[in-house]
Design an enzyme around this catalytic site. Structure first.
Site, mmCIF file in Angstrom:
data_model
loop_
_atom_site.group_PDB
_atom_site.id
_atom_site.type_symbol
_atom_site.label_atom_id
_atom_site.label_comp_id
_atom_site.label_asym_id
_atom_site.label_seq_id
_atom_site.Cartn_x
_atom_site.Cartn_y
_atom_site.Cartn_z
ATOM 1 N N LYS A 208 6.951 -7.847 -17.751
ATOM 2 C CA LYS A 208 6.703 -8.939 -18.692
ATOM 3 C C LYS A 208 5.521 -9.799 -18.242
ATOM 4 O O LYS A 208 4.596 -10.061 -19.006
ATOM 5 C CB LYS A 208 7.966 -9.794 -18.830
ATOM 6 C CG LYS A 208 7.837 -10.953 -19.795
ATOM 7 C CD LYS A 208 9.155 -11.696 -19.921
ATOM 8 C CE LYS A 208 9.035 -12.924 -20.807
ATOM 9 N NZ LYS A 208 10.311 -13.634 -20.939
ATOM 10 N N GLU A 214 6.906 -5.323 -7.026
ATOM 11 C CA GLU A 214 7.203 -3.899 -6.913
ATOM 12 C C GLU A 214 6.436 -3.089 -7.949
ATOM 13 O O GLU A 214 5.844 -2.054 -7.639
ATOM 14 C CB GLU A 214 8.719 -3.661 -7.088
ATOM 15 C CG GLU A 214 9.591 -4.273 -6.016
ATOM 16 C CD GLU A 214 10.023 -5.693 -6.330
ATOM 17 O OE1 GLU A 214 10.992 -6.162 -5.717
ATOM 18 O OE2 GLU A 214 9.379 -6.335 -7.203
ATOM 19 N N GLY A 269 13.716 -10.326 -19.547
ATOM 20 C CA GLY A 269 13.509 -8.987 -19.022
ATOM 21 C C GLY A 269 14.725 -8.094 -19.179
ATOM 22 O O GLY A 269 14.616 -6.925 -19.560
ATOM 23 N N ARG A 270 15.922 -8.629 -18.901
ATOM 24 C CA ARG A 270 17.133 -7.812 -18.985
ATOM 25 C C ARG A 270 17.620 -7.631 -20.414
ATOM 26 O O ARG A 270 18.624 -6.963 -20.650
ATOM 27 C CB ARG A 270 18.234 -8.397 -18.107
ATOM 28 C CG ARG A 270 18.595 -9.847 -18.395
ATOM 29 C CD ARG A 270 19.481 -10.406 -17.270
ATOM 30 N NE ARG A 270 19.732 -11.822 -17.386
ATOM 31 C CZ ARG A 270 18.922 -12.777 -16.969
ATOM 32 N NH1 ARG A 270 17.750 -12.466 -16.421
ATOM 33 N NH2 ARG A 270 19.236 -14.058 -17.089
ATOM 34 N N GLU A 355 22.842 -11.401 -13.021
ATOM 35 C CA GLU A 355 21.591 -12.150 -13.080
ATOM 36 C C GLU A 355 21.680 -13.242 -14.128
ATOM 37 O O GLU A 355 21.050 -14.294 -14.006
ATOM 38 C CB GLU A 355 20.414 -11.215 -13.383
ATOM 39 C CG GLU A 355 19.056 -11.867 -13.127
ATOM 40 C CD GLU A 355 17.910 -10.875 -13.104
ATOM 41 O OE1 GLU A 355 17.620 -10.334 -12.019
ATOM 42 O OE2 GLU A 355 17.324 -10.629 -14.173
ATOM 43 N N HIS A 386 39.089 9.790 -8.038
ATOM 44 C CA HIS A 386 39.214 10.472 -6.765
ATOM 45 C C HIS A 386 38.452 9.738 -5.669
ATOM 46 O O HIS A 386 38.166 10.315 -4.618
ATOM 47 C CB HIS A 386 38.715 11.914 -6.902
ATOM 48 C CG HIS A 386 39.506 12.723 -7.881
ATOM 49 N ND1 HIS A 386 40.611 13.459 -7.517
ATOM 50 C CD2 HIS A 386 39.381 12.874 -9.228
ATOM 51 C CE1 HIS A 386 41.123 14.048 -8.590
ATOM 52 N NE2 HIS A 386 40.393 13.712 -9.640
ATOM 53 N N LYS A 510 11.618 -13.561 -4.057
ATOM 54 C CA LYS A 510 10.239 -13.087 -4.215
ATOM 55 C C LYS A 510 9.270 -13.951 -3.407
ATOM 56 O O LYS A 510 8.357 -13.441 -2.741
ATOM 57 C CB LYS A 510 9.832 -13.119 -5.690
ATOM 58 C CG LYS A 510 10.543 -12.109 -6.574
ATOM 59 C CD LYS A 510 10.079 -12.273 -8.016
ATOM 60 C CE LYS A 510 10.792 -11.317 -8.951
ATOM 61 N NZ LYS A 510 10.352 -11.521 -10.366
#
Length: 546
Positions: A208, A214, A269-270, A355, A386, A510
């Site tokens: 964005k 990253e 963003g999410r 978040e 399991h 960050k």
């Protein structure tokens, strides 16, 4: 949007008293009293999804008080504020309008006197034209070959949402191979580079702000590596694309303007998979299927916006979650999709929940004294059975669960889907009712101690779950399901009096990471680090000959 401390409401105080009355009642008693409990505690969304919340430790009085809590917190006003574009993200002074991205009506959304509906439609047309040209083979790489692979470079919402959707909708996938690079760990890049041919691969840089450490670090490496390998300065114009809000930063990176697909500051963003950030989805399943995804989410939006509270699926699920976290004091919630294609769904919801609502400051700028977001985790069924289901049945930790399954499989193999569904139903039944009424084994609580080992088999039950059954996993039904959870999270944020649409904790990490990174290249560090951090920095520098 009102800023109300939920613990000061009359409903919250009444819920405290009600909890004392109900906390020791076993779930089987609710079913014994109400023979129609399934019908009374389940809701259909069209003919596509059924949500069964009957296996919860609630009764009509619980729901009445939870609905009252929502009313006292002016939930309906908050819902309208979001849909109408008011700047409910106060800490960043932004509207929250991911719902506008999938708006199918003729109503316009206005933000800062700008008709954003027209902007959205214009960008969708651009996405449609480009995706069709790639899928149809009209878009050529720098050597004239058609595109076979797509690499999405993004992290957080720019990765988790698109990745989850492309995985969940693999039955609708076309011939293009979709890859994702998210981690700054160099392994992520190298493993993808092994699988692609630069002549037939396009790269989507999804960020964005177009400044995420990253993403931009990975994008810069790939840009330089591709130009070095191809020895073609014009490679970027045919192979690199930006999905962002910050157009200037994308241009400065070297992306040409026609290769920039835009979304806006009022898209979190999410919550961005519905926008240009979802281009990898479009390239994977085609634009028509993407439109169906949007339409499913829009129909859930309409349900959330207009359905009365007593039949409103996101509101009911949100309130039940608040009931557990703040009265039963649960710490976690588990998500179990019984469909291999949906294996990424729990990870996607981890970000969406934690978040959004992992906050400890309320909208009155005070420390909260109540619980906000639960810890979200999960795995696809039946693998989890399991692995860790032992703890769910007999452990000391109380964990509410959501079980999700399609009634119709995309891959019917013999009677496998019936076996899968049998396990799905068996787990929710066993969690709810345990085995002390199992006639076949005749395990009765008052008699189990007569055998030294038999009592180790005892499962008490009374463990709650929601069952969500989709008729079939389609773009439409998946869109509705994602929207359901988005609105559930929003409702919890409103009632718990926190801001759900910022993430200042992430921003702190960050900032500190940038400072530490710079200090790797300084001989004598002047910053007063704690002894642990400084010690680890020095050992790293020694082992890497800095």
């Amino acid at each position: 949007m009102k800023n109300i401390n939920p613990t000061k409401t009359l409903a919250w105080k009444q819920l405290r008293h009600h909890f004392i009355d109900i906390k020791n009642i076993h779930m089987k008693s609710f079913f014994n009293v109400d023979k129609n409990r399934f019908c009374n505690y389940s809701i259909f969304f069209e003919d596509k999804i059924i949500i069964d919340f009957s296996k919860n430790r609630i009764n009509n009085e619980t729901l009445r008080l939870l609905f009252k809590l929502a009313e006292e917190c002016f939930l309906s006003d908050a819902i309208n504020s979001m849909f109408f574009g008011y700047k409910i993200n106060k800490t960043e002074n932004r509207s929250v309008l991911h719902t506008a991205l999938r708006n199918q009506s003729n109503k316009y959304n206005i933000v800062d006197n700008i008709n954003i509906t027209l902007l959205i439609k214009k960008e969708l047309k651009k996405l449609e034209y480009f995706s069709n040209s790639v899928i149809n083979g009209d878009w050529k790489g720098y050597t004239g070959k058609t595109i076979s692979d797509v690499v999405n470079i993004g992290i957080g919402g720019s990765y988790l949402g698109p990745y989850m959707v492309t995985e969940s909708l693999k039955p609708y996938k076309n011939h293009l191979n979709i890859h994702y690079i998210s981690n700054i760990d160099g392994t992520d890049i190298q493993e993808v580079l092994k699988k692609i041919d630069l002549e037939t691969t396009i790269f989507l840089i999804a960020s964005k702000s177009f400044s995420t450490l990253e993403t931009i670090s990975n994008a810069n490496y790939l840009k330089n590596w591709c130009i070095l390998q191809t020895k073609c300065a014009g490679y970027l114009s045919k192979h690199f694309f930006a999905l962002c809000e910050n157009v200037t930063a994308a241009l400065n990176f070297g992306i040409c303007s026609k290769n920039i697909f835009k979304f806006w500051e009022w898209v979190g963003g999410r919550y961005s998979l519905w926008s240009a950030s979802g281009l990898s989805i479009i390239l994977s399943i085609g634009f028509k299927n993407f439109e169906s995804l949007l339409y499913g989410s829009y129909m859930m939006d309409q349900h959330f916006l207009y359905q009365k509270i007593s039949h409103n699926i996101p509101i009911i699920l949100a309130l039940i979650s608040i009931w557990y976290t703040n009265f039963f004091k649960t710490e976690t919630e588990a998500i179990f999709p019984y469909d291999a294609y949906m294996q990424a769904f729990p990870e996607y919801l981890q970000q969406s929940y934690m978040e959004s609502n992992g906050k400890s400051i309320d909208r009155n700028n005070s420390l909260v004294t109540w619980k906000t977001s639960p810890i979200i985790w999960g795995q696809s069924g039946t693998n989890g059975q399991h692995s860790f289901f032992q703890l769910l049945h007999q452990g000391t930790t109380f964990i509410p669960c959501d079980f999700i399954i399609p009634a119709i499989s995309h891959n019917p193999v013999d009677d496998h889907h019936e076996k899968l569904l049998s396990n799905f139903l068996a787990q929710t039944q066993s969690l709810a009712f345990g085995n002390n009424i199992n006639i076949n084994e005749k395990i009765i609580l008052k008699n189990i101690c007569n055998n030294d080992y038999m009592h180790h088999k005892y499962c008490p039950g009374n463990k709650p779950s929601n069952s969500i059954m989709l008729k079939k996993i389609t773009p439409y039904s998946l869109g509705a399901l994602i929207s359901l959870y988005e609105h559930k999270i929003f409702v919890q944020g409103i009632i718990l009096n926190i801001y759900s649409f910022d993430q200042w904790g992430v921003e702190l990490g960050k900032l500190v990471a940038n400072n530490i990174f710079n200090d790797f290249f300084i001989k004598n560090i002047n910053i007063n680090y704690d002894s642990s951090t400084l010690g680890l920095i020095n050992i790293y520098k020694k082992w890497n000959n800095f």
